[in-house]
Every structure is written in structure tokens, then in C-alpha cells.
Scaffold this active site. Sequence first.
Site, mmCIF file in Angstrom:
data_model
loop_
_atom_site.group_PDB
_atom_site.id
_atom_site.type_symbol
_atom_site.label_atom_id
_atom_site.label_comp_id
_atom_site.label_asym_id
_atom_site.label_seq_id
_atom_site.Cartn_x
_atom_site.Cartn_y
_atom_site.Cartn_z
ATOM 1 N N TYR A 25 0.814 -1.223 0.000
ATOM 2 C CA TYR A 25 0.000 0.000 0.000
ATOM 3 C C TYR A 25 0.847 1.274 0.000
ATOM 4 C CZ TYR A 25 -3.598 -3.341 1.303
ATOM 5 O OH TYR A 25 -4.443 -4.420 1.326
ATOM 6 N N TYR A 153 -12.727 -7.161 6.348
ATOM 7 C CA TYR A 153 -11.547 -7.244 5.476
ATOM 8 C C TYR A 153 -11.170 -8.714 5.335
ATOM 9 C CZ TYR A 153 -6.867 -7.052 3.589
ATOM 10 O OH TYR A 153 -5.771 -7.260 2.790
ATOM 11 N N ASP A 254 -13.648 -16.468 8.735
ATOM 12 C CA ASP A 254 -12.289 -16.034 8.417
ATOM 13 C C ASP A 254 -11.548 -15.786 9.727
ATOM 14 O OD1 ASP A 254 -9.978 -14.679 7.796
ATOM 15 O OD2 ASP A 254 -10.931 -13.177 6.518
#
Length: 446
Positions: A25, A153, A254
Amino acid sequence: MSRDNQSTTNSIDLQFDKDHLWHPYTSMTNALPAYGVVAAEGVELQLQDGSKLVDGTSSWWACIHGYSHPKIVAAMQQQTAQLSHVMFGGITHRPAIELARLLVELTSPKLTKVFLADSGSISVEVAMKMALQYWQGRAKPYKQKILTIKNGYHGDTFAAMSVCDPEGGMHTMFGELVTKQLFAPAPRSRFGEEFDPQELTEIAQLFEDSHQQIAAVLVEPIMQGAGGMRFYHPDYLAALRKLCDKYNVLLILDEIATGFGRTGKLFAYEHSDIEADILCLGKALTGGYISLAATICSDEVAQGVSDSPAGVFMHGPTFMGNPLACAAAVASLELIKENHWQQQISAIEAQLKMELAEAADYSNVVDVRVLGGVGVLEMSSTLNTAELQQQFVDLGVWIRPFSNLIYIMPPYCISSTDLSKLTNAMKAVAKQSSLPNASGDFISHG
């Protein structure tokens, strides 16, 4: 270019890094600073100038046992000398079998079939593909949508991006290449506080309206990580399990960030006393020593996938079941089985609650929250990662803020003295009357 010491990162190396290497990023024309690390041991990173930093991030939440742990290092050295890699197609090996045996033992009874993937993002992709193929095998190929919650996310690959937060994620950048999924409001009831069942109204309506199209619900259990370090009520997750059962929808959890003890339970779903149909694991799976992930499903899901028109599961990475990574994971999970993590996380949580409490009175801090081995200061505005990063380095710690959050998730083996060094640094930076503002950082699933 020759170097006197190949393990030392010198100034020329850093300039080359800035000119040629992408980091997560970052811009190639205005990159965030990179600090040269030459060694790591225990909870400390050693920089090129010889200074040491207490690591408050466990290298993005993965290095739970600390660096250079002798058992993990020895396992990897032995495996490298014997068999570092071999294709998994038509071939098997002891490290993969041992790892699968441990994962089946440690996770819930329903989870019996193990797919070994390259990284966390890929494990999410695999889980979503499993869900779609499952419904093909159950003669319901029209069930192709994934339902999830906002502020989530799940990774940076395309399918994983499609279930990340629709506003704070990357959906808009990549247009029609990102599949449009279904989103419910994020849970509002906080962990440790009273649960409001009214917040289930909208997601229950989505189930009612769209269950014929929904293949699976995919969420991070209890803790939404890179979406804001939010800790939500276990009753919400339990309610999701009931809705999935009622409307014949698979539940994918997740646990890439939360697995292996980080929230105070071995897996975060244990706070809600439920089981997943498909479970994603990564990050701490190998103790943070090498990339590896796993997607584990039930017998029923595996049977449905095998009954699909393809007759096989349509995924097979080159480095699937890599022996070196599996050996590291086996060593890490054997350390987990010793159960020291329970006392370690309990002590970390108690100290974080005690030492971060005063920050709630700071003018720049809007919330202080702690769960297990996670401590978070939510600030009133988005932070300048580069400037705060330098301040933390000057204070002798490695803490990487992102967005408006200053947080730590240290290795479980951290001492109370080193943990205090981290919390004192957090408070010192947060207490400033004015904080530098800029765009924040993100966190990768690797």
C-alpha cells in the site's frame, strides 16, 4: 554491487529499495519510509544501526511465538535439508499429513477436510469457490452470492476484495472486475456489553429476501481486524449460525487474524460456541515464519464439492502443501498445544486493560478497547503513518498505526516490561495535543 556484510542493509540498499521495491500500500513516487532490519529475536527487531525495537505487531499478527524460536527454526532447518518442496499433485509427505492431523484435532469436530493454500487471501478465495461448487453439487447452481457485513476485510485478491467493506475497501477502483456481493450493517453490540437483538433485523431480512441466491455468509468472527479493530458481541455470531441453518446457507469464518489464541480463545468462534462449515486460517499458522494458509471444511461440504459437475475441487496452487511451510506450522501448533498461550494472553489482556485505561481521558482518543492480545486506541482523526512511525521508532518500539488507530498485537511471549514499553509509547504519542494527519495504512492478508 558488493557488500562487506550481506546481512546488513546499508544506505545504498535503502535508496535502491526506495527507487525499485514496492511495499504494501505505498506509492512509488511518494513511498512511506522503510527501516532496514538485519535480525530479530524474541520480541525485538534489530535495525541496521544496531538499535532494537520491541515489536508490537507480531509482523502483522503472525509471529505469535516471537522471532528465532529454536523449535520452529530447527524444524525448518531439518526440513530444508530433507525436502524443501515437492509438487502436491499425486504426491504427499509427512509434514502435510502431520499438519492436517493437528488442524483436524484443534478445530471443531465438524471440520475434517483440509486444503493447504499459499496465503490468507487465497484461503478466502478457496472457501468461496468451495461454497459455490458445493451448491452446484447440490443441484442449486443459482446460489452464487456471498453475504457479509460491512467494515470487514478478507484480503486483496479479487474474490476476497468483493467481500471487504464496500465503502472503505477497494471495490470502486476495479469496477466490474469485482463481483457485487450482499452487505449487511456491521454488528453494533460490543464484546462484553449487552447484546441488542434488534441489530439482526436487516441481516435477517437479507436472508429472507435473498437466501435462494446466497451460497454462504462470510465474516471475521468476534474481531473485525483491518476494518477497524472492532470487537463485537458473541451473540451476533451465534445468531448468524442460526440464520444460516434456517435458510440453508453455508457459514464461512475467516479466522486468519483471530485464530490460534489472539482473542483469548484458541479460535474466536469458540466465544459463541458454534461451528463453521468452512474455516479460513493463515498468518499465525506457521508462527509467522513462512507463508501458509488452510481452508478446512466439513464432510458435507467436501461431498457437495465432489458431487459438482467438475467432480473435483477446482483449485491447485504450485506451492500447495509446501513441506517447508508445513514443517514450520507443525512446530508452531505443537507449541500451541503446550497451552502456554492461555496464560500469556490472559496476562497480556490484563496488563493492556490496566495500562491503556488512562488514555480514555486524552483529548485525541475517542475509544480504548482491549480483547485478548489486542490493544487499541481509536483516535479522533486519520493519522500520518510515516510521522508516527518515526516517533515510535525513536521510542524504541515498532508500532504501525493505520487509519485512525494506534494498536498493538504483540507476540505472546512478551515480558511485562516490554509490554509496558509498548503501552507507554502508545500513550506518549496519543497524548500529543495535535497529531499529524494524513492518509492511513492498510493491513494485508498476505
